[in-house]
Design an enzyme around this catalytic site. Sequence first.
Site, PDB file in Angstrom:
ATOM      1  CG  ASP A   1     101.582 -35.105  11.557  1.00  0.00           C
ATOM      2  OD1 ASP A   1     102.266 -34.076  11.740  1.00  0.00           O
ATOM      3  OD2 ASP A   1     102.045 -36.140  11.055  1.00  0.00           O
TER       4      ASP A   1
ATOM      5  N   GLY B   1      97.918 -30.302  15.482  1.00  0.00           N
ATOM      6  CA  GLY B   1      98.719 -29.628  16.490  1.00  0.00           C
ATOM      7  C   GLY B   1     100.171 -30.024  16.356  1.00  0.00           C
TER       8      GLY B   1
ATOM      9  CG  PHE C   1     105.132 -34.200  17.661  1.00  0.00           C
ATOM     10  CD1 PHE C   1     106.361 -33.574  17.693  1.00  0.00           C
ATOM     11  CD2 PHE C   1     104.809 -34.957  16.539  1.00  0.00           C
ATOM     12  CE1 PHE C   1     107.260 -33.675  16.646  1.00  0.00           C
ATOM     13  CE2 PHE C   1     105.711 -35.075  15.479  1.00  0.00           C
ATOM     14  CZ  PHE C   1     106.939 -34.433  15.535  1.00  0.00           C
TER      15      PHE C   1
ATOM     16  CG  HIS D   1     114.451 -41.593  12.777  1.00  0.00           C
ATOM     17  ND1 HIS D   1     114.910 -42.282  11.679  1.00  0.00           N
ATOM     18  CD2 HIS D   1     113.371 -40.891  12.342  1.00  0.00           C
ATOM     19  CE1 HIS D   1     114.151 -42.010  10.635  1.00  0.00           C
ATOM     20  NE2 HIS D   1     113.215 -41.176  11.013  1.00  0.00           N
TER      21      HIS D   1
END
Length: 361
Positions: free
Chosen positions: A225, A251, A253, A271
């Site tokens: 994360d 990091g 995503f 979502h």
Amino acid sequence: MGRRLPPVRLIQTIDRVRAALATVHRATAPGNVALLELATGAWTTQVLYVAAKLGIADQLAAGPRPAADVAAAVGADPDAVYRLMRAMTSRGALRERRDGRFALTPVGEALRTDTEGSLRDMVLFIGHPARWADWGSLMYSVQTGEPAAEMLRGMPFFEYLDTDPEFAAVFNNAMTAASGLSNEVALQAYDFTGCRLVVDVGGGHGAVLATILRSAPDARGVLFDLPAVVEGAGPLLDGAGVAHRAAIEGGSFLESVPAGGDLYVMKNIIHDWDDEHALAILRNVRTGIAEGGRLLLLEMVLPERASSFIGHMLDLEMLLMLHGRERTRAQYADLLNRAGFRLNRVIPTVSPVSVVEAVAI
């Protein structure tokens, strides 16, 4: 791995019965009466919010009490507290006994701070003044398709959290409470036997990864994360007894994810994003995943036709707050296919969250 849960089919049957009863009620009541009940839902939210702020449920944890005693304990007006508790009774959160004392119902128990599965922190988020501003601007989002939260604050929602520590704490506590609803029950629906390297993408402090590693003692894990997020993950992983099998990497995503995992997991990540950004995330996972690897998405999956499923309301929450959306099985299948995955199955659970399993192709 945790408490015994009722079968999914039983929960689904109960949900269908409840929805049918609600439909019958609305069909048999005069239309204007049924509409009034729906329209005053916001009042119920504030009743529960104020009760949560005052700690009404905690005051009843040891047993039934008169409203006047509760009012004295929480430092509020006795008559107003009685009226509040009477309103809570009308909504099923309390029960008023013949002797005038109030007692908790199962709904009220979930408002306590110290019970398993407590949703008090979620109620404090839903009823927060900032959230009232968001939902009060639903018209803007419906007319423009853009997040009202971004319009109101002049910046994306997650950037705003960095500027408002109080609201950020409320949000983070609510997300932790929501995780308690779904982490264990959703993950119990999946067999992690044989997993070698599990990569939890956007995994926060590692609650999902810790749950998986406890059920797969031969597996190793990577928690990934933003650096500012994962720096706080140590205590949770230590407390779960899996820190020696879990690496922590920071990091974005949107740029890349750790490579080499045979199982990638994302809970309530896709979502949050529109299709363009969701595809970028999924393609980064496809680049990093081992040959024949699997991807699990823990998400609410909307039915193809509208129903009483709570995911339809959460879909509007995504519209108001972010550029994201809830999706149907068909929409997930299309999105995953475009990213280089094949949707293998959708596993329902006793929570609103389903396990979406995809394989790299």
